[in-house]
Every structure is written in structure tokens, then in C-alpha cells.
Design a protein around this motif. Structure first.
Motif, PDB file in Angstrom:
ATOM      1  N   CYS A 104      26.239 -32.231  40.977  1.00 16.72           N
ATOM      2  CA  CYS A 104      25.933 -33.560  40.445  1.00 16.72           C
ATOM      3  C   CYS A 104      24.522 -33.558  39.874  1.00 16.72           C
ATOM      4  CB  CYS A 104      26.039 -34.627  41.538  1.00 16.72           C
ATOM      5  SG  CYS A 104      27.726 -34.916  42.100  1.00 16.72           S
ATOM      6  N   PHE A 105      24.338 -34.246  38.764  1.00 17.40           N
ATOM      7  CA  PHE A 105      23.037 -34.319  38.124  1.00 17.40           C
ATOM      8  C   PHE A 105      22.730 -35.764  37.757  1.00 17.40           C
ATOM      9  CE2 PHE A 105      24.899 -30.192  37.111  1.00 17.40           C
ATOM     10  CZ  PHE A 105      23.942 -29.332  37.631  1.00 17.40           C
ATOM     11  N   ILE A 106      21.518 -36.202  38.066  1.00 18.39           N
ATOM     12  CA  ILE A 106      20.988 -37.520  37.735  1.00 18.39           C
ATOM     13  C   ILE A 106      21.696 -38.632  38.506  1.00 18.39           C
ATOM     14  CG2 ILE A 106      20.379 -39.140  35.908  1.00 18.39           C
ATOM     15  CD1 ILE A 106      18.932 -36.441  35.770  1.00 18.39           C
ATOM     16  N   SER A 107      23.038 -38.716  38.433  1.00 25.38           N
ATOM     17  CA  SER A 107      23.768 -39.784  39.124  1.00 25.38           C
ATOM     18  C   SER A 107      25.125 -39.276  39.585  1.00 25.38           C
ATOM     19  CB  SER A 107      23.948 -40.996  38.202  1.00 25.38           C
ATOM     20  OG  SER A 107      24.878 -40.702  37.168  1.00 25.38           O
ATOM     21  N   GLU A 108      25.815 -40.074  40.409  1.00 20.54           N
ATOM     22  CA  GLU A 108      27.118 -39.676  40.933  1.00 20.54           C
ATOM     23  C   GLU A 108      28.153 -39.536  39.822  1.00 20.54           C
ATOM     24  OE1 GLU A 108      28.325 -42.385  43.920  1.00 20.54           O
ATOM     25  OE2 GLU A 108      26.591 -42.040  45.216  1.00 20.54           O
ATOM     26  N   THR A 109      27.973 -40.293  38.742  1.00 22.30           N
ATOM     27  CA  THR A 109      28.942 -40.240  37.648  1.00 22.30           C
ATOM     28  C   THR A 109      28.896 -38.909  36.907  1.00 22.30           C
ATOM     29  OG1 THR A 109      27.361 -41.322  36.168  1.00 22.30           O
ATOM     30  CG2 THR A 109      28.915 -42.740  37.335  1.00 22.30           C
ATOM     31  N   TRP A 110      27.764 -38.212  36.966  1.00 26.56           N
ATOM     32  CA  TRP A 110      27.664 -36.891  36.346  1.00 26.56           C
ATOM     33  C   TRP A 110      27.993 -35.842  37.401  1.00 26.56           C
ATOM     34  CZ3 TRP A 110      22.970 -35.012  32.936  1.00 26.56           C
ATOM     35  CH2 TRP A 110      23.309 -33.780  32.349  1.00 26.56           C
ATOM     36  N   ARG A 111      29.223 -35.804  37.787  1.00 28.50           N
ATOM     37  CA  ARG A 111      29.702 -34.836  38.769  1.00 28.50           C
ATOM     38  C   ARG A 111      30.636 -33.853  38.076  1.00 28.50           C
ATOM     39  NH1 ARG A 111      33.498 -36.061  44.112  1.00 28.50           N
ATOM     40  NH2 ARG A 111      33.907 -33.872  44.630  1.00 28.50           N
ATOM     41  N   VAL A 112      30.312 -32.580  38.188  1.00 31.00           N
ATOM     42  CA  VAL A 112      31.080 -31.534  37.518  1.00 31.00           C
ATOM     43  C   VAL A 112      32.349 -31.276  38.325  1.00 31.00           C
ATOM     44  CG1 VAL A 112      31.083 -29.148  36.746  1.00 31.00           C
ATOM     45  CG2 VAL A 112      28.986 -30.512  36.577  1.00 31.00           C
ATOM     46  N   ARG A 113      33.492 -31.480  37.706  1.00 31.41           N
ATOM     47  CA  ARG A 113      34.771 -31.321  38.397  1.00 31.41           C
ATOM     48  C   ARG A 113      35.577 -30.119  37.899  1.00 31.41           C
ATOM     49  NH1 ARG A 113      35.744 -35.926  41.365  1.00 31.41           N
ATOM     50  NH2 ARG A 113      34.416 -37.716  40.849  1.00 31.41           N
ATOM     51  N   SER A 114      35.096 -29.449  36.867  1.00 32.33           N
ATOM     52  CA  SER A 114      35.825 -28.286  36.342  1.00 32.33           C
ATOM     53  C   SER A 114      34.846 -27.352  35.638  1.00 32.33           C
ATOM     54  CB  SER A 114      36.919 -28.722  35.372  1.00 32.33           C
ATOM     55  OG  SER A 114      36.362 -29.294  34.204  1.00 32.33           O
ATOM     56  N   THR A 115      35.299 -26.131  35.398  1.00 33.10           N
ATOM     57  CA  THR A 115      34.459 -25.159  34.688  1.00 33.10           C
ATOM     58  C   THR A 115      34.168 -25.623  33.270  1.00 33.10           C
ATOM     59  OG1 THR A 115      35.449 -23.373  35.993  1.00 33.10           O
ATOM     60  CG2 THR A 115      34.263 -22.745  33.991  1.00 33.10           C
ATOM     61  N   GLY A 116      35.183 -26.222  32.623  1.00 30.28           N
ATOM     62  CA  GLY A 116      34.977 -26.719  31.263  1.00 30.28           C
ATOM     63  C   GLY A 116      33.932 -27.822  31.212  1.00 30.28           C
ATOM     64  N   MET A 117      33.950 -28.709  32.212  1.00 27.64           N
ATOM     65  CA  MET A 117      32.962 -29.785  32.256  1.00 27.64           C
ATOM     66  C   MET A 117      31.560 -29.232  32.474  1.00 27.64           C
ATOM     67  SD  MET A 117      33.019 -33.188  34.641  1.00 27.64           S
ATOM     68  CE  MET A 117      31.761 -34.459  34.453  1.00 27.64           C
ATOM     69  N   PHE A 118      31.457 -28.164  33.285  1.00 23.74           N
ATOM     70  CA  PHE A 118      30.140 -27.554  33.503  1.00 23.74           C
ATOM     71  C   PHE A 118      29.637 -26.895  32.222  1.00 23.74           C
ATOM     72  CE2 PHE A 118      27.153 -24.330  34.979  1.00 23.74           C
ATOM     73  CZ  PHE A 118      26.354 -25.092  35.821  1.00 23.74           C
TER      74      PHE A 118
END
Length: 206
Positions: free
Chosen positions: A49-63
Motif C-alpha cells: 500500500c502506498f499513500i492511502s488504503e485505496t492505493w493497494r496493489v492487488r496484482s502483478t499488473g497493478m504493481f
């Protein structure tokens, strides 16, 4: 009555233990919402997670998308820095052009001379700029806006770096390189008039 008090005490114990365990998670690598956050160097990807809870990486593509976004964010910082330089240069050029139109005698050929290459020294016509230029309130508002945007993006980058994620920090470096390559590719001055990049001792926070 004693039995009721004993039951309350017993049921309260697991709650305290859960709270204690949650506190340890907050201080370590996990949070109650599943975010993986570390205050030490790490290579976390999924559930970072970065900056806030909404920026949570849930997959490799999202990262991967987050990494690309960080590179572009740092490049935008270099773009803003170049924009500040170019806007100031635009204001100075506009001021000098107005002075030249108002007073053609402002052009002088005596102060500067240049070697033409064959040994002859040729005069260079320069525009006198003894008096500086103070931007009007509208121009200064634009300069302040550019500075504010530069400052905001720089601190956002700093916050990302404080997550100590190796991939994100590498992306910050890559963005700085690409941003400098693209937006600091400018004509180099001679003598005391170097590029303004030489005066930027810090590149973190604007």
C-alpha cells in the motif's frame, strides 16, 4: 453474581490479546486491512500500500502500472522545473523586446567582443539589461502556481520513497534520469551563465 463477573473477565481477555496482536502488526509488516507496509528496505509487491488504503496493489499488473506511474510522476517534476525556467525566460524576452521597441538606442555594440576564429575580433551587439524586470501580479501568480505544483509533486515523490520499497525507489531513479534527459536537454551557457541545473543543489523537494 460472581459467575457473571468471571464470564466478563474471561471474554475480555481474547479482545485484549487481539488488540495486542493488531498493535504488533501495525508496527511490523502488516495492517488490519491487509496492507503490507515496512519501515525497512523491502521488495514487497502484492498487497503493498502506498499513500492511502485505496492505493493497494492487488496484482502483478497493478504493481507494474504503479511503477510506470511513479516514473511518469518524477518525469513530470522535471517538466515542471523546466517550465519554471522557460516561463522566466519568456518574461525576460518579452521585457527586453518591449524595451527595444520603446528605445532603439538600448542596443549597444561596445560592451562585448568575440573571436571570429581567424584571429579577428568582431563586435557583438547586445541589449543592455541594466534594469531588471519585476513581473506583474498576473505573471507572478503563474510563477507561484508553477512553484506550488513543483513543490507538491516533489513531496509526493518523497512520501513514496519513505515506504522503502526497492522497486519504487528504483523507479524514482529511472524517472529522474529520463526526466533530466528529456527536459534538461538545453543550450549550455558560457562563462558565468551556466544552465540553471548547475544551481540545483537539492533535487528532492523543489
Amino acid at each position: 453474581m460472581d459467575h457473571g463477573m468471571h464470564a466478563t473477565s474471561t471474554s475480555g481477555a481474547p479482545a485484549a490479546a487481539t488488540s495486542s496482536a493488531g498493535g504488533e502488526d501495525m508496527g511490523g509488516h502488516g495492517m488490519g486491512n491487509g496492507c503490507q507496509i515496512s519501515m525497512l528496505w523491502n521488495w514487497n509487491t502484492i498487497d503493498s500500500c502506498f499513500i492511502s488504503e485505496t492505493w493497494r496493489v492487488r496484482s502483478t499488473g497493478m504493481f507494474a502500472g504503479s511503477c510506470i506511474g511513479v516514473v511518469l510522476l518524477v518525469m513530470s517534476l522535471e517538466l515542471l522545473r523546466r517550465s519554471v525556467k522557460e516561463y522566466d525566460r519568456y518574461l525576460i524576452r518579452k521585457h527586453l523586446e518591449r524595451r527595444l521597441v520603446a528605445s532603439p538606442t538600448a542596443v549597444a555594440s561596445t560592451p562585448s567582443r568575440k573571436d571570429s576564429g581567424d584571429g579577428a575580433v568582431a563586435p557583438i551587439t547586445t541589449l543592455s539589461s541594466a534594469s531588471g524586470y519585476r513581473p506583474n501580479i498576473f505573471e507572478q501568480a503563474i510563477r507561484a502556481l508553477l512553484h506550488m505544483l513543483q513543490f507538491a509533486v516533489a513531496y509526493f515523490v518523497m512520501l513514496l520513497a519513505m515506504y522503502y520499497n526497492g522497486y519504487i525507489i528504483i523507479c524514482i531513479f529511472i524517472g529522474a534520469y529520463l526526466g533530466s534527459f528529456v527536459f534538461q536537454w538545453e543550450t549550455l551557457g558560457l562563462g558565468s551563465k551556466q544552465t540553471s541545473a548547475a544551481n540545483e543543489a537539492t533535487v528532492c523537494c523543489g
